[in-house]
Design a protein around this motif. Structure first.
Motif, PDB file in Angstrom:
ATOM      1  N   SER A 270      -1.051   4.831   4.513  1.00  0.00           N
ATOM      2  CA  SER A 270      -2.376   4.214   4.437  1.00  0.00           C
ATOM      3  C   SER A 270      -2.268   2.693   4.570  1.00  0.00           C
ATOM      4  O   SER A 270      -1.331   2.094   4.021  1.00  0.00           O
ATOM      5  CB  SER A 270      -3.030   4.518   3.086  1.00  0.00           C
ATOM      6  OG  SER A 270      -3.376   5.874   3.008  1.00  0.00           O
TER       7      SER A 270
ATOM      8  N   CYS B  65      -1.524   0.308   6.716  1.00  0.00           N
ATOM      9  CA  CYS B  65      -0.274  -0.331   7.139  1.00  0.00           C
ATOM     10  C   CYS B  65      -0.269  -0.481   8.653  1.00  0.00           C
ATOM     11  O   CYS B  65      -1.182  -0.038   9.328  1.00  0.00           O
ATOM     12  CB  CYS B  65       0.923   0.506   6.679  1.00  0.00           C
ATOM     13  SG  CYS B  65       1.005   2.130   7.441  1.00  0.00           S
TER      14      CYS B  65
ATOM     15  N   SER C  69       0.874  -1.183   0.000  1.00  0.00           N
ATOM     16  CA  SER C  69       0.000   0.000   0.000  1.00  0.00           C
ATOM     17  C   SER C  69       0.902   1.221   0.000  1.00  0.00           C
ATOM     18  O   SER C  69       2.121   1.100   0.152  1.00  0.00           O
ATOM     19  CB  SER C  69      -0.919   0.036   1.229  1.00  0.00           C
ATOM     20  OG  SER C  69      -0.191   0.441   2.374  1.00  0.00           O
TER      21      SER C  69
ATOM     22  N   VAL D 263      -4.820  -5.942   3.388  1.00  0.00           N
ATOM     23  CA  VAL D 263      -4.427  -4.589   2.982  1.00  0.00           C
ATOM     24  C   VAL D 263      -5.329  -4.125   1.836  1.00  0.00           C
ATOM     25  O   VAL D 263      -5.851  -3.000   1.840  1.00  0.00           O
ATOM     26  CB  VAL D 263      -2.950  -4.585   2.519  1.00  0.00           C
ATOM     27  CG1 VAL D 263      -2.530  -3.205   2.043  1.00  0.00           C
ATOM     28  CG2 VAL D 263      -2.040  -5.103   3.615  1.00  0.00           C
ATOM     29  N   HIS D 264      -5.538  -5.014   0.874  1.00  0.00           N
ATOM     30  CA  HIS D 264      -6.322  -4.657  -0.311  1.00  0.00           C
ATOM     31  C   HIS D 264      -7.814  -4.606   0.007  1.00  0.00           C
ATOM     32  O   HIS D 264      -8.545  -3.778  -0.541  1.00  0.00           O
ATOM     33  CB  HIS D 264      -6.000  -5.647  -1.435  1.00  0.00           C
ATOM     34  CG  HIS D 264      -4.529  -5.706  -1.724  1.00  0.00           C
ATOM     35  ND1 HIS D 264      -3.854  -4.670  -2.316  1.00  0.00           N
ATOM     36  CD2 HIS D 264      -3.594  -6.633  -1.418  1.00  0.00           C
ATOM     37  CE1 HIS D 264      -2.572  -4.974  -2.398  1.00  0.00           C
ATOM     38  NE2 HIS D 264      -2.386  -6.162  -1.858  1.00  0.00           N
TER      39      HIS D 264
ATOM     40  N   THR E 163      -3.926   3.164  -5.022  1.00  0.00           N
ATOM     41  CA  THR E 163      -3.167   2.504  -3.956  1.00  0.00           C
ATOM     42  C   THR E 163      -1.753   2.299  -4.499  1.00  0.00           C
ATOM     43  O   THR E 163      -1.312   3.089  -5.332  1.00  0.00           O
ATOM     44  CB  THR E 163      -3.866   1.206  -3.477  1.00  0.00           C
ATOM     45  OG1 THR E 163      -3.126   0.648  -2.400  1.00  0.00           O
ATOM     46  CG2 THR E 163      -4.028   0.187  -4.585  1.00  0.00           C
TER      47      THR E 163
ATOM     48  N   ALA F  31      -8.301  -1.240   1.550  1.00  0.00           N
ATOM     49  CA  ALA F  31      -8.254  -0.168   0.541  1.00  0.00           C
ATOM     50  C   ALA F  31      -9.583  -0.101  -0.214  1.00  0.00           C
ATOM     51  O   ALA F  31     -10.135   0.984  -0.443  1.00  0.00           O
ATOM     52  CB  ALA F  31      -7.096  -0.407  -0.416  1.00  0.00           C
TER      53      ALA F  31
END
Ligand code: GRF
Length: 204
Positions: free
Chosen positions: A118, A120, A114, A129-130, A141, A133
């Protein structure tokens, strides 16, 4: 100039390791040389990728070694024996203590999928993580390579690359795009940058 000796720490499929191996072969990673691959997981496919090109490997499993101390001491022994000067975390899933990161200050780099800061820090790894997002609805991203210190994903940023989120993206589709467009490009670039700095220091 003497090449920087690189150890790559992995836990999984090793596509980022493959990007480093390919960059070394292509000559874009030329200030450093991968001398060791350490896996935190027995049987990780990343080990096969290393073996395929003749890079020495070791397995250091936190589970098998029983304690964080024994785990880190074993990794340190492997790193010392290989004369490693730069440690690249490429999908390494085990936590490293502040003692460990202090010992190798400015000598450990990590790739995070990322644009830090953001998505993390604690709990943000892999597909999560995705997912985060996409849940947030960001339209851009990417990936970040940073130095590793005692704060998860908190060390100085070395390189970042942005990737567009597309309508209809699933976490899996976005993860793949971030890898292809950012991670596999960025990690070899950062490894070269830091290797060149370390190598220049050795030449003085
Ligand atoms: C990558 O998404 C990386 O950003 C994260 O773990 C994944 C590793 O994949 N830290 P691979 O083992 O390099 O294929």
């Amino acid at each position: 100039m003497l090449k920087t000796r690189i150890a790559v720490l992995v836990s999984g499929g090793g596509t980022n390791l493959q990007a480093l191996i390919d960059a070394q072969k292509a000559g874009t990673l030329h200030s450093g040389e991968i001398v060791l691959v350490v896996s935190g997981v027995e049987g990780a496919y990343a080990l096969t990728r290393a073996e395929n090109v003749g890079i020495p490997t070791a397995v250091c499993s936190r589970k098998v070694l029983g304690s964080q101390e024994a785990f880190e001491a074993t990794i340190c022994r492997e790193l010392d024996a290989a004369g490693a000067e730069l440690i690249v975390l490429a999908g390494f899933m085990s936590i490293l203590s502040a003692d460990f990161t202090k010992k190798y200050e400015n000598r450990i780099i990590n790739i995070h999928p990322s644009l830090i800061p953001s998505f993390c820090g604690q709990g943000f790894y892999g597909l999560r993580v995705h997912e985060a997002a996409l849940d947030y609805g960001v339209k851009v991203t990417g990936a970040t390579v940073h130095f590793v210190n005692e704060i998860p994903d908190g060390g100085k940023i070395i390189l970042q690359k942005a990737v567009e989120v597309q309508p209809g993206d699933t976490p899996e589709v976005l993860q793949r795009r971030v890898m292809e467009q950012a991670e596999w490009v960025l990690l070899p670039q950062a490894a070269e940058l830091v290797s060149a700095e370390i190598a220049a220091g050795k030449g003085e």
